[in-house]
Motif scaffolding. Structure first.
Motif, PDB file in Angstrom:
ATOM      1  N   LEU A 276      40.181  41.822  39.163  1.00  0.00           N
ATOM      2  CA  LEU A 276      39.647  40.631  38.477  1.00  0.00           C
ATOM      3  C   LEU A 276      38.232  40.891  37.966  1.00  0.00           C
ATOM      4  O   LEU A 276      37.869  40.501  36.856  1.00  0.00           O
ATOM      5  N   GLU A 277      37.433  41.567  38.803  1.00  0.00           N
ATOM      6  CA  GLU A 277      36.037  41.833  38.421  1.00  0.00           C
ATOM      7  C   GLU A 277      35.955  42.679  37.162  1.00  0.00           C
ATOM      8  O   GLU A 277      35.055  42.511  36.340  1.00  0.00           O
ATOM      9  N   ASN A 278      36.910  43.587  37.002  1.00  0.00           N
ATOM     10  CA  ASN A 278      36.870  44.496  35.854  1.00  0.00           C
ATOM     11  C   ASN A 278      37.649  43.993  34.642  1.00  0.00           C
ATOM     12  O   ASN A 278      37.735  44.674  33.629  1.00  0.00           O
ATOM     13  N   GLU A 280      38.121  41.704  31.487  1.00  0.00           N
ATOM     14  CA  GLU A 280      37.204  40.939  30.616  1.00  0.00           C
ATOM     15  C   GLU A 280      37.674  39.506  30.336  1.00  0.00           C
ATOM     16  O   GLU A 280      36.929  38.700  29.788  1.00  0.00           O
ATOM     17  N   ARG A 281      38.912  39.190  30.754  1.00  0.00           N
ATOM     18  CA  ARG A 281      39.408  37.815  30.548  1.00  0.00           C
ATOM     19  C   ARG A 281      38.985  36.888  31.683  1.00  0.00           C
ATOM     20  O   ARG A 281      39.306  35.707  31.700  1.00  0.00           O
ATOM     21  N   VAL A 282      38.247  37.467  32.668  1.00  0.00           N
ATOM     22  CA  VAL A 282      37.855  36.702  33.862  1.00  0.00           C
ATOM     23  C   VAL A 282      36.336  36.618  33.935  1.00  0.00           C
ATOM     24  O   VAL A 282      35.633  37.583  33.621  1.00  0.00           O
ATOM     25  N   GLY A 283      35.827  35.436  34.350  1.00  0.00           N
ATOM     26  CA  GLY A 283      34.376  35.275  34.527  1.00  0.00           C
ATOM     27  C   GLY A 283      33.966  35.728  35.921  1.00  0.00           C
ATOM     28  O   GLY A 283      34.464  36.724  36.445  1.00  0.00           O
ATOM     29  N   LYS A 284      33.110  34.925  36.550  1.00  0.00           N
ATOM     30  CA  LYS A 284      32.556  35.292  37.865  1.00  0.00           C
ATOM     31  C   LYS A 284      33.648  35.369  38.935  1.00  0.00           C
ATOM     32  O   LYS A 284      34.518  34.503  39.013  1.00  0.00           O
ATOM     33  N   VAL A 285      33.575  36.411  39.776  1.00  0.00           N
ATOM     34  CA  VAL A 285      34.507  36.537  40.903  1.00  0.00           C
ATOM     35  C   VAL A 285      33.703  36.356  42.195  1.00  0.00           C
ATOM     36  O   VAL A 285      32.697  37.047  42.399  1.00  0.00           O
ATOM     37  N   ASN A 286      34.127  35.418  43.042  1.00  0.00           N
ATOM     38  CA  ASN A 286      33.417  35.179  44.299  1.00  0.00           C
ATOM     39  C   ASN A 286      34.186  35.838  45.442  1.00  0.00           C
ATOM     40  O   ASN A 286      35.207  35.316  45.894  1.00  0.00           O
ATOM     41  N   TYR A 287      33.718  37.001  45.884  1.00  0.00           N
ATOM     42  CA  TYR A 287      34.343  37.672  47.031  1.00  0.00           C
ATOM     43  C   TYR A 287      33.278  38.498  47.758  1.00  0.00           C
ATOM     44  O   TYR A 287      32.729  39.457  47.176  1.00  0.00           O
ATOM     45  N   PRO A 288      32.953  38.143  48.987  1.00  0.00           N
ATOM     46  CA  PRO A 288      31.847  38.812  49.702  1.00  0.00           C
ATOM     47  C   PRO A 288      32.037  40.313  49.892  1.00  0.00           C
ATOM     48  O   PRO A 288      31.078  41.024  50.189  1.00  0.00           O
ATOM     49  N   GLY A 289      33.264  40.810  49.709  1.00  0.00           N
ATOM     50  CA  GLY A 289      33.506  42.243  49.875  1.00  0.00           C
ATOM     51  C   GLY A 289      33.122  43.061  48.645  1.00  0.00           C
ATOM     52  O   GLY A 289      33.074  44.294  48.701  1.00  0.00           O
ATOM     53  N   LEU A 290      32.844  42.401  47.530  1.00  0.00           N
ATOM     54  CA  LEU A 290      32.451  43.126  46.313  1.00  0.00           C
ATOM     55  C   LEU A 290      30.958  43.446  46.351  1.00  0.00           C
ATOM     56  O   LEU A 290      30.148  42.571  46.704  1.00  0.00           O
ATOM     57  N   GLU A 291      30.608  44.662  45.951  1.00  0.00           N
ATOM     58  CA  GLU A 291      29.175  45.011  45.973  1.00  0.00           C
ATOM     59  C   GLU A 291      28.368  44.139  45.023  1.00  0.00           C
ATOM     60  O   GLU A 291      27.173  43.962  45.187  1.00  0.00           O
TER      61      GLU A 291
END
Ligand SMILES: Cc1ncc(COP(=O)(O)O)c(C=O)c1O
Length: 395
Positions: A276-278, A280-291
């Motif tokens: 999801l983070e990569n 481009e069709r998605v905005g902010k991703v909230n996941y504490p495991g992502l750097e």
């Protein structure tokens, strides 16, 4: 060997409990009451009401095997399983407050917890509250009043995933003689042990990972013996939100696989979060495991792993497109709750708009296009493919 220092996996999979037949699984005691041989023996049981099997509303042997395991897992002295997560939450809060007290909590806590503090306790018992963002310890310090008796936490918060600094807040609360309660459902007792960081009471919705198979609604409170016995003899005995023996048996069965399920859920969720983070069709991703997560370092400091729940924003605010995205998913079933074997999707705006205007929703800092997903145990290739095809429908 000293069995006091067993690791989580061994606590959950080794049983000292054996019935008279040597059954490998503790039996299901599906009974409401226990009988006694004599006046003297029931009299003695009443002298030790918090430990004796008298009536299953208070203690049941099957439920107790699961409670003892959860207490050991959380490094607490005692645990009490309840009929639901919200029963555990309301009992723990009621233990800490009296009429006229003040609570400090965070603005993005679980909805019914918010309603209990902000509305129920306020109207019925004149208990006031201050809701802070929670990312800065100074906010808690500034919000404390003379009548503050409780700081209530949820870290990570289960919608937007913000963290609170548990050690610093516990230290602050102890210095002011204020009790701390945390809803630790998101992280699980495998990945976060708040009692070892100075938090007084830990609660979970056991309907999530502890049950793990979307077949039980349950909750649990863990703390020291003094606090737990007080809750047992007041909130638990008098309000009666007890766990049924069969539910206790199911929780016990699920606890065996909790560590491996948590690791599998984390691996799957990390893969989905990175996709999801990569994209481009998605905005902010909230996941504490992502750097890239704003409080990544704090998470690394106080958790040893990450849960299966994440949220992300779609780039569109068009409600019809958001609807189309959700309805296009085939492996993520549309539903509330989370933490089971099955992947789920939910759009918070569906329920928020029943109670709030779009403006109020915006004021909460929550994007209308926010999508919450609970990643399950399906193969990540399939989950990613499903998200990809649903995103293509609205691109
Ligand atoms: C973070 C969190 N805490 C507590 C609860 C309440 O638990 P239960 O539904 O078991 O009463 C939920 C339920 O969704 C939750 O998400």
């Amino acid at each position: 060997m000293d069995k006091k220092n067993l690791k989580d996996e061994s606590i959950l999979n080794h049983d000292d409990y054996k019935d008279q037949h040597g059954a490998v699984v503790p039996p299901l005691y599906q009974n409401s009451l226990f009988t006694f041989d004599s006046w003297d023996s029931i009299d003695q049981a009443f002298d030790h009401k918090t430990e004796a099997f008298i009536y299953s509303r208070i203690l049941n042997p099957t439920v107790k095997v699961a409670e003892d395991k959860i207490a050991a897992l959380c490094r607490g002295e005692k645990a009490k399983l309840c009929a639901s997560g919200i029963a555990a939450i309301t009992s723990a809060i009621l233990h800490c407050v009296r009429a006229g007290d003040h609570i400090v909590t965070i603005k993005n806590i679980y909805g019914p917890t918010n309603k209990f503090i902000n509305s129920y306790l306020k109207t019925k018992f004149n208990i006031s509250s201050t809701f802070v963002d929670g990312r800065d310890v100074a906010e808690f310090e500034n919000a404390i009043q003379e009548n503050t008796t409780l700081i209530y936490l949820e870290s990570p918060a289960s919608l937007t995933m913000e963290l609170q600094d548990l050690k610093a807040i516990a230290q602050l609360a102890q210095s002011r003689n204020i009790k701390t309660v945390i809803d630790n459902t998101w992280a699980s007792p495998i990945f976060q042990k708040p009692l070892t960081m100075g938090i007084d009471i830990e609660v979970h919705s056991a309907s999530k990972y502890l049950g793990g198979h979307s077949d039980v609604v349950a909750g649990v409170i863990i703390s020291n013996k003094e606090i737990l016995d007080s809750i047992l003899m007041a909130e638990h005995e008098l309000l009666g939100a007890k766990m049924a023996p069969f539910e206790g048996w199911l929780i016990l069965r699920s606890l065996r696989t909790l560590p491996i399920r948590m690791r599998a859920l984390m691996d799957n969720t990390m893969a989905v979060a990175k996709f999801l983070e990569n994209d481009e069709r998605v905005g902010k991703v909230n996941y504490p495991g992502l750097e890239s997560f704003e409080q990544y370092d704090l998470g690394q400091n106080q958790m040893t792993g990450y849960g299966c729940l994440l949220s992300f924003e779609l780039l569109t605010k068009d409600i019809e497109k958001i609807k189309q995205f959700v309805d296009s998913l085939q492996l993520f079933s549309l539903g509330v709750s989370w933490g089971g074997h099955d992947s789920l999707v939910y759009a918070p705006i569906i329920s928020y708009l029943k109670e709030l205007s779009p403006e109020q929703f915006d004021a909460m800092g929550i994007n209308a296009s926010l999508i919450r997903i609970s990643v399950g145990l399906e193969h990540t290739d399939d989950l990613v493919a499903d998200l990809h095809q649903a995103l293509s429908r609205i691109a």
